[in-house]
Design a protein around this motif. Sequence first.
Motif, PDB file in Angstrom:
ATOM      1  N   PHE A 222     -53.548 -69.030  41.665  1.00 23.87           N
ATOM      2  CA  PHE A 222     -53.775 -69.014  43.109  1.00 23.87           C
ATOM      3  C   PHE A 222     -53.068 -67.821  43.740  1.00 23.87           C
ATOM      4  N   THR A 223     -53.526 -67.475  44.936  1.00 25.20           N
ATOM      5  CA  THR A 223     -52.913 -66.415  45.725  1.00 25.20           C
ATOM      6  C   THR A 223     -52.589 -66.951  47.110  1.00 25.20           C
TER       7      THR A 223
ATOM      8  N   PRO B  55     -50.708 -60.898  48.743  1.00 26.65           N
ATOM      9  CA  PRO B  55     -52.128 -60.846  48.367  1.00 26.65           C
ATOM     10  C   PRO B  55     -52.400 -60.234  46.998  1.00 26.65           C
ATOM     11  N   ASP B  56     -51.495 -59.387  46.513  1.00 27.57           N
ATOM     12  CA  ASP B  56     -51.717 -58.714  45.225  1.00 27.57           C
ATOM     13  C   ASP B  56     -51.054 -59.427  44.057  1.00 27.57           C
ATOM     14  N   LYS B  57     -50.462 -60.577  44.313  1.00 27.27           N
ATOM     15  CA  LYS B  57     -49.743 -61.291  43.255  1.00 27.27           C
ATOM     16  C   LYS B  57     -50.422 -62.625  42.971  1.00 27.27           C
TER      17      LYS B  57
END
Length: 374
Positions: A245-246, A251-253
Amino acid sequence: MHFRKTVRFNAKKSSEVTALKSVLLILLAAVIALSLASCKKKEKAVKENLINVRIAQAVKKQVRPYIETTGTLKADEEVVISSEVDGIVKTVTVEEGSAVERGTLLAEINDIDYALDAKRADAALKQAQANLANVKAEFQRKDALFREELITRQQFDDISTRVALAEADLARSKATLDTSRERLARTRIYSPLRGMVKEKRISVGDYVRTSSPLFQLIKVDLLKLNFTVGEKDLAALKTGQDVDFTVDSFPDKKFKGRVNLLYPHLEERTRTLQAEAVIPNAGNLLKPGLFAKATIYTGAPRDVVVAPLTALIYDDSTVSLFVVEETTARSRKVKTGQKYGESVEIIEGLKDQEQIVVVGQNNLSEGVKVHVAR
């Protein structure tokens, strides 16, 4: 004279033949020109009948079945610490956001009254012990006299009863002392878990009563992701499945977890099943309350043929697409599977490496000639 007339006649006849040849040549040229023009028109008509399309190639790639959903992060444990005694708050050692360990002192309540109660109970216990020792000594003397029949049965029964009462009084005094000590100990409030202080509801000097809420603690080194799935995905969801999930904060992890709980019933109003995943939170990077976009992987990776979603044509319950064979469009009915981003799994009706029409398919029919735009 006759010779001149003959020459004139031959000259006239030759001129007429020449003129006729010229007319025939003009007619022949016209016919050829018309034929050429007709061929050009036919070629132009053929070219005009070609339909411009864009194509993409069907590919076989490894994919992993999944369910997409959204959810909310929650603390693994959340407890409200309440007072177990009445009194005035003496000290508060933590604030909102403070990290605490199991056994950390959170606050103290004025313990003077409880300490005095403990002392009184201790004195009462000593008195009961002395009384019991005295009664037992008297019992031993009267027991010897009773054996020699120097006292009555009534007198022996009286001393036996006094021993039993003294023992009961001692037990009661011990219980009172234990209670007093326990109440004294409860004036000191400790954390029952390793976590953080979410809310502090008291200050020094406040008077609190038994059951008054003092602190709210949360355990954040392990989080729960609460999410729902529709009833059509219910059969594919199982405990132990991987979750990615994010969150908008990072947002980039990508974060990972595992499904550990499926609720036993569906919500009747929404026809959805609530489920829960356990999320490790080393470093406390994630916070309870964050909104998450989750992917639950429901199976092992497998090789499938996929096609762009834009290639599909829907007609009621039928799904089809067009493939290009050389310059001819061929309609194919297909059976689709799961979507993977901008592509969809084709279970039946399409082979790897086939050319699929992705733009212009709405203008096509079976067998139409196409021009592939580059």
